[in-house]
Design an enzyme around this catalytic site. Sequence first.
Site, mmCIF file in Angstrom:
data_model
loop_
_atom_site.group_PDB
_atom_site.id
_atom_site.type_symbol
_atom_site.label_atom_id
_atom_site.label_comp_id
_atom_site.label_asym_id
_atom_site.label_seq_id
_atom_site.Cartn_x
_atom_site.Cartn_y
_atom_site.Cartn_z
ATOM 1 N N SER A 119 51.529 4.343 11.515
ATOM 2 C CA SER A 119 51.583 2.889 11.575
ATOM 3 C C SER A 119 52.967 2.372 11.205
ATOM 4 O O SER A 119 53.973 2.796 11.770
ATOM 5 C CB SER A 119 50.488 2.294 10.665
ATOM 6 O OG SER A 119 50.361 0.908 10.857
ATOM 7 N N GLU A 214 50.721 5.399 20.110
ATOM 8 C CA GLU A 214 49.425 4.802 19.787
ATOM 9 C C GLU A 214 49.633 3.446 19.150
ATOM 10 O O GLU A 214 50.728 3.109 18.693
ATOM 11 C CB GLU A 214 48.633 5.731 18.866
ATOM 12 C CG GLU A 214 49.251 5.983 17.496
ATOM 13 C CD GLU A 214 48.781 5.007 16.431
ATOM 14 O OE1 GLU A 214 47.648 4.497 16.519
ATOM 15 O OE2 GLU A 214 49.567 4.741 15.506
ATOM 16 N N HIS A 283 45.874 5.009 14.189
ATOM 17 C CA HIS A 283 44.822 3.994 14.090
ATOM 18 C C HIS A 283 43.615 4.474 14.895
ATOM 19 O O HIS A 283 43.636 4.448 16.125
ATOM 20 C CB HIS A 283 45.320 2.663 14.646
ATOM 21 C CG HIS A 283 46.510 2.117 13.938
ATOM 22 N ND1 HIS A 283 47.808 2.347 14.380
ATOM 23 C CD2 HIS A 283 46.623 1.356 12.813
ATOM 24 C CE1 HIS A 283 48.655 1.735 13.564
ATOM 25 N NE2 HIS A 283 47.968 1.135 12.612
#
Length: 316
Positions: A119, A214, A283
């Site tokens: 992230s 992602e 995630h």
Amino acid sequence: MTATFQPASFTPLAPVAQQAGISVISPASFTKPELVDRGIERLRSLGFAPRIGANTQKRGPLFFAGTPEERLADLHSAFADPETAIVACVRGGYGSNYLLDGLDLSLIKRHPKPFFAYSDLTGIQLHLLDHLGLPVFHGPMVAADFALDDGVHLASFQSALAGKPYSVGTAEGIRTLRPGTASGILYGGCLSILVALLGTPWEPSTQGKLLFLEDTGAKPYQIDRMLWQLRASGKLDGVRGIVFGEMLDCSSPGARPDLLDNIIVQAFRDTDIPIAIGLRSGHVSHQNVTLTFGVQAELQAAPEPKLQLLQPAVAA
């Protein structure tokens, strides 16, 4: 203007012993203390010895887990600590970008260790990989994943730390969008963070890599815009193949279920590289898969697709 550098050569990390010490730090946002506690208990149950950074539980200023100086101090202390074998982040959120220009690369180079994050931490991970050759682990975080009953894909986590080559496939969510086989250095992370780093001194070095991308909560048109920006900036030049993550909640209400698939294939219409999607790393809805960036890997985008990590990051 972006910084120029010579990419560092890959160096395997030291083996991780039983009862390894894990320093738990919060380089970005804070989270609920009970999630941190639950994640730490899970790590203990797996045989690790977690320790909390001095500022890990700070709340504020704003949504940050302490000031940039406090968060940076915890990161440096974790790498320098002789009792720490693994550095693990509590969660992402936002804020680790403020640490980039203060990273002590010399200190981290002297004390290289597995660094688990994803992230918002993508920027720090890729900076360490690009400039130090430090393989980094796109994998479960303490409060975000270890705190959940089914939050961690233990097989990939344990194989990555044991220095064992491993593969992931349909059981981990991968499906083929365009068939083919490609190999190269596995590289990537959170798509929106890679795009945010463009035009900065920490611009990612994606060209020629086997790319993993992602994100979460981005609508399909926003994914298309980010891919356009990567392509227009030359960051997709020579990419060998690409694997997308689960892309959790990356949909539009009322849209066709295959809209995102079609957008991705269209974005790479001028190439013939293999493309897959669905790999649960970052995630995810459950069982977060550990991927090691900086190692040789092979994508087999076929009816039974597979991503195989060919080179261990840890010296077995």
